[in-house]
Design an enzyme around this catalytic site. Structure first.
Site, short mmCIF file in Angstrom:
data_model
loop_
_atom_site.label_atom_id
_atom_site.label_comp_id
_atom_site.label_asym_id
_atom_site.label_seq_id
_atom_site.Cartn_x
_atom_site.Cartn_y
_atom_site.Cartn_z
N ASP A 105 0.85 -1.17 0.00
CA ASP A 105 0.00 0.00 0.00
C ASP A 105 0.91 1.25 0.00
O ASP A 105 2.11 1.14 0.25
CB ASP A 105 -0.84 -0.07 1.28
CG ASP A 105 -1.59 1.20 1.56
OD1 ASP A 105 -2.32 1.66 0.68
OD2 ASP A 105 -1.43 1.76 2.67
N ASP A 160 -0.28 5.10 1.07
CA ASP A 160 -0.52 6.08 2.15
C ASP A 160 -0.45 5.42 3.52
O ASP A 160 -1.17 4.46 3.80
CB ASP A 160 -1.91 6.72 1.99
CG ASP A 160 -1.93 7.76 0.89
OD1 ASP A 160 -1.15 8.72 0.96
OD2 ASP A 160 -2.73 7.61 -0.06
P1 TMP Z 1 -3.82 4.13 0.31
O1 TMP Z 1 -4.60 3.02 -0.30
O2 TMP Z 1 -2.57 4.45 -0.47
O3 TMP Z 1 -3.56 3.94 1.74
O4 TMP Z 1 -4.69 5.51 0.13
C1 TMP Z 1 -5.92 5.74 0.71
C2 TMP Z 1 -5.88 6.71 1.83
O5 TMP Z 1 -6.27 8.04 1.42
C3 TMP Z 1 -6.90 6.28 2.87
O6 TMP Z 1 -6.28 6.14 4.13
C4 TMP Z 1 -7.90 7.40 2.89
C5 TMP Z 1 -7.13 8.57 2.38
N1 TMP Z 1 -8.01 9.62 1.80
C6 TMP Z 1 -7.82 10.93 2.22
O7 TMP Z 1 -6.96 11.18 3.05
N2 TMP Z 1 -8.63 11.91 1.69
C7 TMP Z 1 -9.60 11.65 0.76
O8 TMP Z 1 -10.30 12.57 0.29
C8 TMP Z 1 -9.78 10.29 0.33
C9 TMP Z 1 -10.83 9.96 -0.68
C10 TMP Z 1 -8.94 9.32 0.87
MG MG Z 2 -2.91 3.15 3.48
#
Ligand code: TMP
Ligand code: MG
Length: 297
Positions: A49, A51
Site C-alpha cells: 500500500d 498512504d
Molecule cells: P492508500 O490506499 O494508499 O492507503 O490511500 C488511501 C488513503 O487516502 C486512505 O487512508 C484514505 C485517504 N483519503 C484521504 O486522506 N482523503 C480523501 O479525500 C480520500 C478519498 C482518501
Molecule cells: Mg494506506
C-alpha cells in the site's frame, strides 16, 4: 527441561524484539521466514500500500499528508472547497478506521467519499504543472528506510507493486521527491486525467478505494501472471482492506503480511494481530521489513 525453541530466526532478529512489534503466531511466522529465506529473491515479489504504509503517518505528533491531503492542504484548492473536503474527511475517515464495522458495511461509504472527493477536486481547476509544488510544500514524507528498500529491491530485481487508493500522480511525485521511482516498481492507483491544457478533468479507469483492492488486484491479473514464478509475497499495508491486495496472484505459495497500525490502536490491535502476521504499532520506519529483506536477498 525447556521445550525446544521453534522460533530461532525471529529471536535472532533484534528488530523483531522491540515492544511495538506484535507477532501472534510466532511458529507460523518462523516457518514463513524460513521458507522465504530458503526460496530466495528469485521467488519473491512485494505488494504494498502507499498512504501511511510507505508514507509516514506522523512527525513530531503532527499527521503527515496522504496523497489526497497534499491537494486539500495546498493553495491550489480554494478555501470553500477545502471546507467541503474537510467535512468529507471528518465524516468518512472515522468509518474507514472503525473497528466495529465490517468491510462490506464500509464499502458504500468509501464509494461515497471517493466519488464526492474526486468531484470536488475536479471543480478546483487543478493543473498538472502545479502538482510538483503542492508536494514540495506538503508534509508528505516517506518512512525512514524506504529509500534503502527501493534501491535494494531494484538492485536485486525484485518487483514491487504499489497498490494505492490515493492518487497515482501525487504518490509518484512524493516518491520522486524523497527517493526515486525505479523500473521494478509498478503503481496501481487513481490517476488523474488532464485535458490538452493540462487541467484536471477527471480520473482514469476504475476507482480504487481502501476496500475494493481485491477487485483492482483481479483487474491486474496480467501483471501477476507475468510474475507467476514469484510465488512468495511480502505484503505491507495499514488497513484491513490492504490484505486483499494479493487476491489476483496465481499459484501463491507463501505470503508474509506486515501491517502498520498507526491510529485507533487499542480498538484495532486484536483484529490486526489476527489478520497480519507481523503488526508494527506506531512505527515510523521500515526497519522490520528491511531486516527481513536483508535475510532474503
Ligand atoms: P492508500 O490506499 O494508499 O492507503 O490511500 C488511501 C488513503 O487516502 C486512505 O487512508 C484514505 C485517504 N483519503 C484521504 O486522506 N482523503 C480523501 O479525500 C480520500 C478519498 C482518501
Ligand atoms: Mg494506506
Amino acid at each position: 527441561r525447556r521445550p525446544k525453541k521453534r522460533t530461532k530466526i525471529i529471536e535472532m532478529m533484534e528488530e523483531l524484539q522491540k515492544e511495538n512489534v506484535y507477532i501472534k503466531d510466532a511458529e507460523r511466522v518462523e516457518k514463513l521466514l524460513c521458507q522465504l529465506i530458503q526460496d530466495g529473491k528469485s521467488k519473491l515479489q512485494i505488494i504494498t500500500d502507499f498512504d501511511m504504509t510507505l508514507s509516514r503517518f506522523s512527525i513530531n505528533g503532527k499527521r503527515c499528508a496522504t496523497c489526497h491531503n497534499v491537494l486539500e492542504n495546498s493553495s491550489l484548492v480554494p478555501e470553500s472547497k477545502k471546507q467541503v473536503l474537510d467535512e468529507l474527511r471528518d465524516t468518512y475517515y472515522p468509518i474507514e478506521i472503525n473497528a466495529k464495522m465490517t468491510i462490506e458495511e464500509k464499502i458504500p461509504f468509501m464509494m461515497e467519499w471517493y466519488t464526492k472527493g474526486t468531484g470536488v477536486l475536479v471543480e478546483c481547476g487543478l493543473k498538472q504543472s502545479d502538482l510538483s509544488l503542492a508536494v514540495k510544500e506538503s508534509n508528505a514524507l516517506m518512512r525512514d528506510g524506504c529509500d534503502w528498500q527501493f534501491s535494494t529491491l531494484h538492485e536485486h530485481k525484485v518487483p514491487m507493486l504499489i497498490f494505492s487508493a490515493g492518487i497515482g500522480d501525487i504518490l509518484e511525485e512524493i516518491i520522486k521527491q524523497h527517493s526515486q521511482m525505479y523500473a521494478n516498481m509498478r503503481v496501481v492507483s487513481n490517476y488523474m486525467d488532464f485535458n490538452h491544457d493540462g487541467m484536471l478533468v477527471g480520473f482514469k479507469g476504475d476507482l480504487v478505494h481502501t476496500y475494493n483492492k481485491n477487485e483492482g488486484a483481479l483487474r491486474n491479473s496480467d501483471y501477476f501472471t507475468t510474475l507467476k514464478d514469484r510465488r512468495n509475497i511480502i505484503l505491507m499495508g495499514d488497513s484491513m482492506g490492504d490484505l486483499r491486495m494479493a487476491d489476483g496472484v496465481p499459484n501463491m505459495q507463501h505470503i508474509l503480511k506486515i501491517g502498520f497500525l498507526n491510529d485507533n490502536i487499542e480498538e484495532r490491535l486484536e483484529k490486526y494481530k489476527e489478520a497480519y502476521d507481523i503488526v508494527l504499532v506506531s512505527d515510523s520506519t521500515m526497519d522490520v521489513p528491511n531486516a527481513i529483506l536483508k535475510k532474503i536477498l
